[in-house]
Design a protein around this motif. Structure first.
Motif, PDB file in Angstrom:
ATOM      1  N   PHE A 143       0.826  -1.201   0.000  1.00 17.43           N
ATOM      2  CA  PHE A 143       0.000   0.000   0.000  1.00 17.43           C
ATOM      3  C   PHE A 143       0.864   1.257   0.000  1.00 17.43           C
ATOM      4  O   PHE A 143       1.761   1.417   0.823  1.00 17.43           O
ATOM      5  CB  PHE A 143      -0.894  -0.027   1.245  1.00 17.43           C
ATOM      6  CG  PHE A 143      -1.674   1.220   1.521  1.00 17.43           C
ATOM      7  CD1 PHE A 143      -2.706   1.600   0.685  1.00 17.43           C
ATOM      8  CD2 PHE A 143      -1.401   1.993   2.653  1.00 17.43           C
ATOM      9  CE1 PHE A 143      -3.446   2.755   0.962  1.00 17.43           C
ATOM     10  CE2 PHE A 143      -2.143   3.126   2.935  1.00 17.43           C
ATOM     11  CZ  PHE A 143      -3.164   3.509   2.090  1.00 17.43           C
ATOM     12  N   HIS A 144       0.607   2.169  -0.975  1.00 16.85           N
ATOM     13  CA  HIS A 144       1.242   3.486  -1.011  1.00 16.85           C
ATOM     14  C   HIS A 144       0.300   4.483  -0.338  1.00 16.85           C
ATOM     15  O   HIS A 144      -0.788   4.750  -0.849  1.00 16.85           O
ATOM     16  CB  HIS A 144       1.469   3.954  -2.456  1.00 16.85           C
ATOM     17  CG  HIS A 144       2.452   3.152  -3.230  1.00 16.85           C
ATOM     18  ND1 HIS A 144       3.805   3.414  -3.230  1.00 16.85           N
ATOM     19  CD2 HIS A 144       2.272   2.095  -4.061  1.00 16.85           C
ATOM     20  CE1 HIS A 144       4.427   2.557  -4.026  1.00 16.85           C
ATOM     21  NE2 HIS A 144       3.519   1.744  -4.546  1.00 16.85           N
ATOM     22  N   ALA A 145       0.703   5.042   0.787  1.00 20.37           N
ATOM     23  CA  ALA A 145      -0.155   5.989   1.503  1.00 20.37           C
ATOM     24  C   ALA A 145       0.010   7.401   0.958  1.00 20.37           C
ATOM     25  O   ALA A 145       1.125   7.816   0.604  1.00 20.37           O
ATOM     26  CB  ALA A 145       0.175   5.970   2.987  1.00 20.37           C
ATOM     27  N   TYR A 146      -1.089   8.131   0.912  1.00 19.02           N
ATOM     28  CA  TYR A 146      -1.060   9.559   0.586  1.00 19.02           C
ATOM     29  C   TYR A 146      -1.158  10.304   1.908  1.00 19.02           C
ATOM     30  O   TYR A 146      -2.231  10.464   2.487  1.00 19.02           O
ATOM     31  CB  TYR A 146      -2.219   9.917  -0.349  1.00 19.02           C
ATOM     32  CG  TYR A 146      -2.204  11.356  -0.811  1.00 19.02           C
ATOM     33  CD1 TYR A 146      -1.341  11.764  -1.832  1.00 19.02           C
ATOM     34  CD2 TYR A 146      -3.041  12.306  -0.239  1.00 19.02           C
ATOM     35  CE1 TYR A 146      -1.317  13.088  -2.260  1.00 19.02           C
ATOM     36  CE2 TYR A 146      -3.024  13.627  -0.666  1.00 19.02           C
ATOM     37  CZ  TYR A 146      -2.156  14.003  -1.668  1.00 19.02           C
ATOM     38  OH  TYR A 146      -2.127  15.317  -2.093  1.00 19.02           O
ATOM     39  N   PHE A 147      -0.012  10.757   2.416  1.00 14.68           N
ATOM     40  CA  PHE A 147       0.071  11.283   3.772  1.00 14.68           C
ATOM     41  C   PHE A 147      -0.880  12.448   4.060  1.00 14.68           C
ATOM     42  O   PHE A 147      -1.443  12.517   5.158  1.00 14.68           O
ATOM     43  CB  PHE A 147       1.511  11.701   4.082  1.00 14.68           C
ATOM     44  CG  PHE A 147       2.494  10.553   4.162  1.00 14.68           C
ATOM     45  CD1 PHE A 147       2.068   9.229   4.261  1.00 14.68           C
ATOM     46  CD2 PHE A 147       3.866  10.800   4.144  1.00 14.68           C
ATOM     47  CE1 PHE A 147       2.971   8.187   4.330  1.00 14.68           C
ATOM     48  CE2 PHE A 147       4.775   9.758   4.221  1.00 14.68           C
ATOM     49  CZ  PHE A 147       4.333   8.440   4.317  1.00 14.68           C
ATOM     50  N   PRO A 148      -1.095  13.392   3.133  1.00 11.34           N
ATOM     51  CA  PRO A 148      -2.002  14.502   3.463  1.00 11.34           C
ATOM     52  C   PRO A 148      -3.434  14.076   3.736  1.00 11.34           C
ATOM     53  O   PRO A 148      -4.210  14.862   4.291  1.00 11.34           O
ATOM     54  CB  PRO A 148      -1.925  15.399   2.218  1.00 11.34           C
ATOM     55  CG  PRO A 148      -0.594  15.093   1.615  1.00 11.34           C
ATOM     56  CD  PRO A 148      -0.412  13.623   1.841  1.00 11.34           C
ATOM     57  N   SER A 149      -3.809  12.844   3.348  1.00 14.61           N
ATOM     58  CA  SER A 149      -5.185  12.400   3.604  1.00 14.61           C
ATOM     59  C   SER A 149      -5.457  12.202   5.088  1.00 14.61           C
ATOM     60  O   SER A 149      -6.616  12.201   5.511  1.00 14.61           O
ATOM     61  CB  SER A 149      -5.481  11.097   2.845  1.00 14.61           C
ATOM     62  OG  SER A 149      -4.767  10.005   3.410  1.00 14.61           O
ATOM     63  N   ASN A 150      -4.404  12.048   5.902  1.00 17.46           N
ATOM     64  CA  ASN A 150      -4.584  11.903   7.345  1.00 17.46           C
ATOM     65  C   ASN A 150      -3.261  12.237   8.042  1.00 17.46           C
ATOM     66  O   ASN A 150      -2.454  11.349   8.331  1.00 17.46           O
ATOM     67  CB  ASN A 150      -5.030  10.477   7.697  1.00 17.46           C
ATOM     68  CG  ASN A 150      -5.516  10.353   9.136  1.00 17.46           C
ATOM     69  OD1 ASN A 150      -4.981  10.996  10.038  1.00 17.46           O
ATOM     70  ND2 ASN A 150      -6.524   9.517   9.350  1.00 17.46           N
ATOM     71  N   PRO A 151      -3.004  13.513   8.316  1.00 19.54           N
ATOM     72  CA  PRO A 151      -1.734  13.899   8.935  1.00 19.54           C
ATOM     73  C   PRO A 151      -1.469  13.223  10.273  1.00 19.54           C
ATOM     74  O   PRO A 151      -0.326  12.854  10.563  1.00 19.54           O
ATOM     75  CB  PRO A 151      -1.870  15.414   9.087  1.00 19.54           C
ATOM     76  CG  PRO A 151      -2.831  15.822   8.010  1.00 19.54           C
ATOM     77  CD  PRO A 151      -3.816  14.689   7.939  1.00 19.54           C
ATOM     78  N   ALA A 152      -2.489  13.057  11.092  1.00 23.14           N
ATOM     79  CA  ALA A 152      -2.281  12.447  12.409  1.00 23.14           C
ATOM     80  C   ALA A 152      -1.854  10.989  12.276  1.00 23.14           C
ATOM     81  O   ALA A 152      -0.957  10.517  13.000  1.00 23.14           O
ATOM     82  CB  ALA A 152      -3.554  12.550  13.238  1.00 23.14           C
ATOM     83  N   ALA A 153      -2.477  10.246  11.362  1.00 22.47           N
ATOM     84  CA  ALA A 153      -2.091   8.853  11.137  1.00 22.47           C
ATOM     85  C   ALA A 153      -0.687   8.768  10.567  1.00 22.47           C
ATOM     86  O   ALA A 153       0.087   7.860  10.908  1.00 22.47           O
ATOM     87  CB  ALA A 153      -3.092   8.176  10.196  1.00 22.47           C
TER      88      ALA A 153
END
Length: 428
Positions: free
Chosen positions: A408-418
Motif C-alpha cells: 500500500f502506497h499511503a497519501y500522507f495529506p489524507s490523514n496527517p495524524a495517522a
C-alpha cells in the motif's frame, strides 16, 4: 481566472501522457506559465509531465486527495500560472470517482485525446459519446497518430460542433515503457529533445486556444497540521530503486515539523545516524536487485536501525527490499535485508491495483496499490487495507518490531495524524 483543461480519453493507451507533455512543452515555448496535474494515483507520468512543463506536478483525486486538498492545490496553481493542464486517468468515466467527476467538481472543460490511427469519421461519434454520456463540457479534441492533412480534415469534419484543437502525427520514436509504465525520464538520454520534437510536431490551432473560456478557480487557503514530528529527522531512501512517492508526502512530513534527509541504498550508503525514523518508498528494486544484494553497508545499517527500534515505514518496493529474498523477472534470486521474513517474486501479470484505505486509530489513511510482485510470508498481517469503492479486503499491512510494511502506497495529506503516528516510536 485561468485557462484550464482536463486532458482525457476513451481509455488508457490513447496517448494522453504524450499529448499532455507535448502540449505543456509547446505552451511553455510560447511563453506561458504552465502547471500540470495528474488525475488519480501515479508516480511516473508526473515525472514526465514535470520535465515537459518545468514545474512540479501533483496528484488530483477526489477520494485519495479529497476535494478540499484538490481545491487548495488548484487555487495555488491558478495564482501562479497562465494555464492548468490536468491529465486524466484511464478512460474519462472510469473509476469512482472518475476524471469526469473531477472536471465537473471544479468546472474544468475536457479536452479529448483520440487515437485516430485506425479511424476517421468515427472519431465524431466517439467524441460526441464522451461528451454526452456524462455529460461534460467538451472544449475540443486533440487527434493523436494522424497520418496526413487529409486525415485530419476528415476527423475535423466528423466532430461537427466540437473543434479540432490540435493534431499529433504518428511517432517514429515514442516515450519508452516497462512493466509499471513509462521509463523514468532521467533514464532516457534524449528526453528533452524528444519532448521538444513532440511539441514541434503538435499542430496547434491558436485561434481555438484563444477562444477557450477562463476557469474561475475559487481561492482555498491551505490548512497547517499540528507539528507532531517537530524535532524529528526522517531519513528517506531516494535513488533509481526508490523513487515512487507522492511529492505531497514530503511536503506533509515537512509540514508536520520533520527534518528530511536523503540517502541511497543503491550507492551502499548507510542510514544516516541522525535519523529518528526511516521511509523506504516504492520504486524498482527488482531492476537493481543484484546491486542491492551486494550493498552490505546499507543492509547492516537498516538492520541495526531496526534492532534499535527506529520506526521504519516501507511501501511496495521499499518492502520488497526488506524481505529475505527477491526474485527478479528472469527468476534470479537475490538476498535482501531480511527484516520481513519471506520471499518476493515478480509475476507476469498485475498482482494489485486500485485505490485503498488503511484503517488506523487516527482514522482512514488513503492511498493506492499497483504492483507486479507477490510476497510469500508466514508473518500474520497486523491489518488489511480496504479497497475503494468495493469495501472488500485489500493489501496486507505487516508489523515486525518497529517496521511497518505493505504494498500500500499511503497519501500522507489524507490523514496527517495517522502519518505522524507511523514515524513515531511506539509507547508499548
Amino acid at each position: 481566472m485561468v485557462k484550464a483543461l482536463l486532458v482525457a480519453a476513451v481509455s488508457s493507451g490513447q496517448g494522453k501522457t504524450t499529448v499532455t507533455a507535448a502540449l505543456a512543452r509547446k505552451l511553455v515555448r510560447m511563453g506561458k506559465r504552465v502547471r500540470v496535474f495528474k488525475c488519480g494515483p501515479d508516480f511516473i507520468d508526473p515525472m514526465v509531465l514535470e520535465r515537459a512543463s518545468g514545474a512540479p506536478v501533483r496528484s488530483l483525486d477526489l477520494w485519495i486527495v479529497g476535494q478540499e486538498l484538490c481545491s487548495q492545490q488548484l487555487s495555488q496553481a491558478a495564482a501562479e500560472a497562465d494555464v492548468i493542464l490536468i491529465e486524466g486517468v484511464m478512460g474519462l468515466y472510469d473509476g469512482t470517482p472518475s476524471s469526469a467527476d473531477l472536471a465537473r467538481a471544479f468546472g474544468v472543460p475536457v479536452m479529448a485525446v483520440i487515437d485516430a490511427g485506425a479511424m476517421a469519421q468515427t472519431a465524431g461519434a466517439l467524441v460526441h459519446g464522451l461528451r454526452d454520456y456524462g455529460p461534460v463540457e467538451m472544449a475540443g479534441v486533440i487527434a493523436n497518430r494522424v497520418a496526413s492533412e487529409g486525415h485530419a480534415k476528415m476527423v475535423a469534419t466528423s466532430l461537427r460542433d466540437i473543434p479540432l484543437f490540435a493534431t499529433l502525427p504518428k511517432q517514429a520514436k515514442s516515450l519508452p515503457e516497462r512493466h509499471l509504465g513509462l521509463v523514468l525520464p532521467d533514464e532516457v538520454a534524449d528526453i528533452d529533445q524528444l519532448l521538444d520534437d513532440l511539441a514541434g510536431q503538435l499542430w496547434f490551432d491558436e485561434a481555438a486556444w484563444a477562444s477557450l473560456r477562463d476557469v474561475d478557480i475559487a481561492q482555498a487557503p491551505a490548512q497547517s497540521p499540528a507539528p507532531q514530528l517537530a524535532g524529528k529527522t526522517i531519513a528517506i531512501a531516494r535513488d533509481e530503486a526508490f523513487m515512487f512517492l507522492y511529492p505531497a508526502n514530503l511536503d506533509m512530513l515537512g509540514a508536520l515539523g520533520a527534518t528530511l534527509t536523503f540517502f541511497s541504498p543503491l550507492a551502499n550508503a548507510a542510514v544516516p545516524t541522525e535519523a529518528d525514523a526511516i521511509y523506504l518508498p516504492g520504486g524498482y528494486p527488482e531492476l537493481h536487485a543484484e546491486r542491492l544484494s551486494q550493498a552490505a553497508t546499507w543492509r547492516d545499517s537498516i538492520r541495526a536501525a531496526h534492532a534499535a527500534g527506529t520506526p521504519i515505514v516501507a511501501e511496495c518496493g521499499g518492502m520488497m527490499a526488506l524481505a529475505d529474498t527477491l526474485a527478479d523477472k528472469s527468476g534470479a534470486v537475490w538476498n535482501m535485508a531480511g527484516l520481513l521474513p519471506g520471499a518476493v517474486a515478480m509475476q507476469p501479470r498485475l498482482a494489485g491495483l486500485g485505490s485503498q484505505g488503511l484503517p488506523t486509530p487516527q482514522g482512514v489513511l488513503r492511498g493506492h496499490t499497483f504492483h507486479y510482485s507477490k510476497l510469500d510470508t508466514k508473518v500474520e498481517p497486523a491489518a488489511y487495507t480496504i479497497k475503494h469503492p468495493s469495501a472488500i479486503q485489500g493489501e496486507a499491512w505487516y508489523r515486525v518490531g518497529s517496521l511497518t510494511a505493505s504494498y500500500f502506497h499511503a497519501y500522507f495529506p489524507s490523514n496527517p495524524a495517522a502519518t505522524a503516528a507511523l514515524f513515531l516510536r511506539s509507547e508499548t
